[in-house]
Design an enzyme around this catalytic site. Structure first.
Site, PDB file in Angstrom:
ATOM      1  N   TRP A 221       0.822  -1.206   0.000  1.00  0.00           N
ATOM      2  CA  TRP A 221       0.000   0.000   0.000  1.00  0.00           C
ATOM      3  C   TRP A 221       0.865   1.269   0.000  1.00  0.00           C
ATOM      4  O   TRP A 221       0.636   2.190   0.767  1.00  0.00           O
ATOM      5  CB  TRP A 221      -0.959   0.019   1.195  1.00  0.00           C
ATOM      6  CG  TRP A 221      -1.580  -1.294   1.504  1.00  0.00           C
ATOM      7  CD1 TRP A 221      -1.431  -2.018   2.646  1.00  0.00           C
ATOM      8  CD2 TRP A 221      -2.439  -2.083   0.661  1.00  0.00           C
ATOM      9  NE1 TRP A 221      -2.134  -3.185   2.586  1.00  0.00           N
ATOM     10  CE2 TRP A 221      -2.772  -3.262   1.368  1.00  0.00           C
ATOM     11  CE3 TRP A 221      -2.953  -1.907  -0.619  1.00  0.00           C
ATOM     12  CZ2 TRP A 221      -3.587  -4.245   0.834  1.00  0.00           C
ATOM     13  CZ3 TRP A 221      -3.767  -2.898  -1.148  1.00  0.00           C
ATOM     14  CH2 TRP A 221      -4.073  -4.040  -0.425  1.00  0.00           C
TER      15      TRP A 221
ATOM     16  N   PHE B  38     -24.100   2.058 -14.867  1.00  0.00           N
ATOM     17  CA  PHE B  38     -25.221   2.688 -14.166  1.00  0.00           C
ATOM     18  C   PHE B  38     -25.872   1.742 -13.163  1.00  0.00           C
ATOM     19  O   PHE B  38     -26.558   2.174 -12.236  1.00  0.00           O
ATOM     20  CB  PHE B  38     -26.263   3.197 -15.174  1.00  0.00           C
ATOM     21  CG  PHE B  38     -27.072   2.114 -15.835  1.00  0.00           C
ATOM     22  CD1 PHE B  38     -28.273   1.688 -15.295  1.00  0.00           C
ATOM     23  CD2 PHE B  38     -26.622   1.506 -17.008  1.00  0.00           C
ATOM     24  CE1 PHE B  38     -29.020   0.688 -15.906  1.00  0.00           C
ATOM     25  CE2 PHE B  38     -27.356   0.518 -17.629  1.00  0.00           C
ATOM     26  CZ  PHE B  38     -28.557   0.107 -17.080  1.00  0.00           C
ATOM     27  N   THR B  39     -25.667   0.429 -13.314  1.00  0.00           N
ATOM     28  CA  THR B  39     -26.314  -0.531 -12.415  1.00  0.00           C
ATOM     29  C   THR B  39     -25.733  -0.493 -11.004  1.00  0.00           C
ATOM     30  O   THR B  39     -26.264  -1.155 -10.102  1.00  0.00           O
ATOM     31  CB  THR B  39     -26.188  -1.970 -12.963  1.00  0.00           C
ATOM     32  OG1 THR B  39     -24.802  -2.309 -13.095  1.00  0.00           O
ATOM     33  CG2 THR B  39     -26.870  -2.080 -14.316  1.00  0.00           C
TER      34      THR B  39
END
Length: 243
Positions: free
Chosen positions: A126, A143-144
């Site tokens: 990280w 968009f779902t």
């Protein structure tokens, strides 16, 4: 008679105490009633806000991106074959909320390119972002991501997502912002907006993060300098790593 006299005195005293208590309660109620009536609009608004807050605690606040650290990813469209493919990098599913603005685009662009999903040369996890590693990003409009299931028929409802015409305009701007911020257009790929796409990927880890823009953080300055210590996780970014 003298034997029951103390008992009668006690009963009479107890009755007087009960009457005094009842009088005190009535007096308090009569005193508070005008105040309650005076501030009735305040209490109505307060109750309304509590109800609204409780019902909208799970509502979507802004633009949403599902970003996956991948070893490779590609997008295929029927009749056109593979339209985009990348090697190591980030596969980003991009959803636009109906209230999103360009401020949301800027916020999510900084977050996506600044997310430190890889280890550095010393092996510390990280520490490096996609730009430092010179990896690629593949964006797919989605968009779902704002779909909700109805309580009765369990049919998806996408009313929270932005309508197609303004969404395409904002999505194209987002891709351009990524390319400008990265400084190399060849590192940013995308699918075809509104098309039925087959998405293939190899998730590296797997590692998946959720990035969401929020009204209180739209103007937050995000530093992408890799020499600094790792940024502390915030409520708007969730990281998941499974082994």
């Amino acid at each position: 008679f003298y034997a029951v006299l103390p008992f009668l005195n006690y009963q009479e005293k107890r009755k007087e105490e009960e009457e005094l208590e009842l009088f005190s309660i009535i007096f308090c109620c009569n005193s508070l009633l005008p105040l309650l009536l005076l501030f009735r609009p305040f209490w109505s608004v307060l109750i309304f806000l509590v109800l609204i807050g409780g019902s909208s605690s799970n509502s979507v606040l802004g633009m949403r991106i599902i970003a996956q650290r991948v070893k490779s990813a590609s997008v295929t469209v029927d009749g056109k074959g593979v339209v985009s493919d990348i090697g190591p990098g980030i596969m980003a599913l991009v959803g636009l909320h109906e209230d999103d603005t360009e401020e949301d685009l800027k916020y999510c662009c900084r977050r996506l390119l600044g997310a430190k999903l890889w280890e550095n040369e010393a092996g510390k996890p990280w520490r490096h972002g996609v730009k430092t590693k010179q990896y690629e990003v593949l964006c797919v409009s989605q968009f779902t991501l704002y779909g909700t299931l109805s309580k009765k028929k369990w049919q998806p409802d996408y009313k929270l997502s932005m309508k197609a015409v303004p969404a395409k305009d904002l999505y194209d701007k987002f891709v351009r912002q990524l390319r400008d911020a990265y400084g190399d257009d060849t590192k940013i790929s995308d699918g075809i907006f509104g098309a039925m796409m087959d998405v293939q990927l190899i998730n590296d880890g797997p590692v998946t993060i959720i990035i969401e823009s929020e009204p209180t953080t739209k103007n937050t300055n995000i530093s992408n300098e890799e020499g600094k210590e790792e940024e502390k996780p915030s409520s708007s970014t969730t990281t998941t790593e499974l082994s």
